[in-house]
Design an enzyme around this catalytic site. Sequence first.
Site, PDB file in Angstrom:
ATOM      1  N   HIS B  56       0.872  -1.164   0.000  1.00  0.00           N
ATOM      2  CA  HIS B  56       0.000   0.000   0.000  1.00  0.00           C
ATOM      3  C   HIS B  56       0.921   1.229   0.000  1.00  0.00           C
ATOM      4  O   HIS B  56       2.143   1.095   0.171  1.00  0.00           O
ATOM      5  CB  HIS B  56      -0.898  -0.035   1.235  1.00  0.00           C
ATOM      6  CG  HIS B  56      -2.140  -0.869   1.043  1.00  0.00           C
ATOM      7  ND1 HIS B  56      -3.208  -0.852   1.895  1.00  0.00           N
ATOM      8  CD2 HIS B  56      -2.473  -1.728   0.049  1.00  0.00           C
ATOM      9  CE1 HIS B  56      -4.154  -1.670   1.448  1.00  0.00           C
ATOM     10  NE2 HIS B  56      -3.735  -2.218   0.335  1.00  0.00           N
ATOM     11  N   GLU B  58       1.352   3.608   2.140  1.00  0.00           N
ATOM     12  CA  GLU B  58       2.019   3.860   3.421  1.00  0.00           C
ATOM     13  C   GLU B  58       3.151   2.851   3.660  1.00  0.00           C
ATOM     14  O   GLU B  58       4.214   3.207   4.169  1.00  0.00           O
ATOM     15  CB  GLU B  58       1.004   3.789   4.574  1.00  0.00           C
ATOM     16  CG  GLU B  58      -0.085   4.862   4.513  1.00  0.00           C
ATOM     17  CD  GLU B  58      -1.311   4.424   3.715  1.00  0.00           C
ATOM     18  OE1 GLU B  58      -1.183   3.561   2.808  1.00  0.00           O
ATOM     19  OE2 GLU B  58      -2.410   4.938   4.005  1.00  0.00           O
ATOM     20  N   SER B  81      -7.374   8.088   3.806  1.00  0.00           N
ATOM     21  CA  SER B  81      -7.469   7.539   5.163  1.00  0.00           C
ATOM     22  C   SER B  81      -6.870   6.126   5.197  1.00  0.00           C
ATOM     23  O   SER B  81      -7.231   5.282   4.381  1.00  0.00           O
ATOM     24  CB  SER B  81      -8.943   7.493   5.571  1.00  0.00           C
ATOM     25  OG  SER B  81      -9.100   6.849   6.820  1.00  0.00           O
ATOM     26  N   CYS B  83      -6.063   2.334   5.750  1.00  0.00           N
ATOM     27  CA  CYS B  83      -6.819   1.110   6.061  1.00  0.00           C
ATOM     28  C   CYS B  83      -6.300   0.509   7.365  1.00  0.00           C
ATOM     29  O   CYS B  83      -5.322   0.990   7.942  1.00  0.00           O
ATOM     30  CB  CYS B  83      -6.710   0.126   4.899  1.00  0.00           C
ATOM     31  SG  CYS B  83      -5.125  -0.759   4.827  1.00  0.00           S
ATOM     32  N   CYS B  86      -2.560  -0.371   7.285  1.00  0.00           N
ATOM     33  CA  CYS B  86      -1.652   0.769   7.385  1.00  0.00           C
ATOM     34  C   CYS B  86      -1.814   1.506   8.719  1.00  0.00           C
ATOM     35  O   CYS B  86      -0.850   2.076   9.247  1.00  0.00           O
ATOM     36  CB  CYS B  86      -1.868   1.698   6.194  1.00  0.00           C
ATOM     37  SG  CYS B  86      -1.478   0.844   4.633  1.00  0.00           S
TER      38      CYS B  86
END
Lengths: 149, 149
Positions: B56, B58, B81, B83, B86
């Site tokens: 992802h 992040e 935002s 998940c 993360c």
Amino acid sequence: MDHTQARRWLGTAVAEARAGLAEGGIPIGAALYDAHGTVLGRGRNRRVQDGDPSTHAETAAFRAAGRQRSYRGTTMVTTLSPCWYCSGLVRQFGISRVVIGEAVTFRGGHDWLAEHGVEIVLVDDPECVAMMRDFIEDNPALWHEDIGE
Amino acid sequence: MDHTQARRWLGTAVAEARAGLAEGGIPIGAALYDAHGTVLGRGRNRRVQDGDPSTHAETAAFRAAGRQRSYRGTTMVTTLSPCWYCSGLVRQFGISRVVIGEAVTFRGGHDWLAEHGVEIVLVDDPECVAMMRDFIEDNPALWHEDIGE
């Protein structure tokens, strides 16, 4: 879940942990199984080997499984209670079950996962405990780095 | 945190998201900043580009930053935002702050992070919203795969 099956599946994760230890790495291993008992992916912590802080054992197994449309019915088998990072992975992707070698040397987010409907099987395996206990005793700074403490 | 600074840092994450979109990927970008405003690492979702479900935005930024002894004072800047996966990363490693482009198209675990002492700065950026809204409309299956739904 049948306890004999849990122990057998845990063997795959333990083999990964031992391989990591032999490489000079942090001895945590994991494997992702599908509902039929097939290994989708397996892996180990790679902080030391690859200088990669993002590859915990569970994320390594998850990555090795490649892209999946659904994780319903899958089981994440790991030698150690999953940290928040790996617990978040399990929750976000809807992995159904987590088989855990031990939660004595480190206790992550598995109670939180149970609250959110994930089946938790805690094996309490003496080899997993011994491997981590010895490793932490010999490498406290490395271990604390791996869990951000 | 100063709003102008948050918007400037968000620009780094947005540039990553745009690059991902141009590659045919999921347009989510992130960057990890240290307390002095230096970028430690940046990256983007790589599910499509690398066939890698574990990367992802992040986690990509976190990996790119390499091994760090401590994340105290660091800020994870992300276009969307985070998940649970993360969010778990942020909590486990003690990242101090998360700057979020938008939480309209997807709402992850940032309230949970706030409860656990992480400073949350929600920018509510129209470009971030539009980028994800258009992407989800055009690629619903891919998006649902990325969040395990």
